[in-house]
Write a protein that holds these residues in place. Structure first.
Motif, PDB file in Angstrom:
ATOM      1  N   ILE A 155       5.934  -2.919   2.444  1.00 51.43           N
ATOM      2  CA  ILE A 155       6.875  -1.810   2.393  1.00 51.43           C
ATOM      3  C   ILE A 155       8.276  -2.369   2.434  1.00 51.43           C
ATOM      4  CG2 ILE A 155       7.745   0.218   3.623  1.00 51.43           C
ATOM      5  CD1 ILE A 155       4.910   0.643   4.666  1.00 51.43           C
ATOM      6  N   SER A 156       9.097  -1.967   1.486  1.00 50.25           N
ATOM      7  CA  SER A 156      10.490  -2.380   1.448  1.00 50.25           C
ATOM      8  C   SER A 156      11.347  -1.276   2.033  1.00 50.25           C
ATOM      9  CB  SER A 156      10.930  -2.642   0.009  1.00 50.25           C
ATOM     10  OG  SER A 156      12.323  -2.849  -0.050  1.00 50.25           O
ATOM     11  N   THR A 157      12.258  -1.631   2.907  1.00 51.37           N
ATOM     12  CA  THR A 157      13.160  -0.646   3.493  1.00 51.37           C
ATOM     13  C   THR A 157      14.506  -0.643   2.790  1.00 51.37           C
ATOM     14  OG1 THR A 157      13.858  -2.223   5.185  1.00 51.37           O
ATOM     15  CG2 THR A 157      12.046  -0.733   5.747  1.00 51.37           C
TER      16      THR A 157
END
Length: 70
Positions: free
Chosen positions: A67-69
């Motif tokens: 997951i990229s924030t």
């Protein structure tokens, strides 16, 4: 609409039922007037959101590598 990041949008897209609407008038009644019935509705709404979020998590776990924030 898959461009929306709301819980209702993604669960609706994935066929997870149960997301309820929380009208702004309920928030106003709870915050400005201390309406106990409105506060109870918000509490129940939030509990249902957690259950739906758990269903979403269970449906997606194993499908997401990272997951990229950003």
């Amino acid at each position: 609409n898959t461009s929306s990041r709301s819980l209702g949008a993604i669960t609706g897209f994935l066929g997870i039922k149960g997301k309820t609407h929380l009208d702004s008038s309920i928030w106003i009644s709870a915050a400005m007037e201390g309406d106990k019935k409105a506060l109870k509705y918000i509490e129940e709404h939030c509990k249902k959101d957690l259950i739906i979020l758990e269903k979403l998590h269970n449906k997606l776990k194993g499908q997401i590598v990272s997951i990229s924030t950003a």
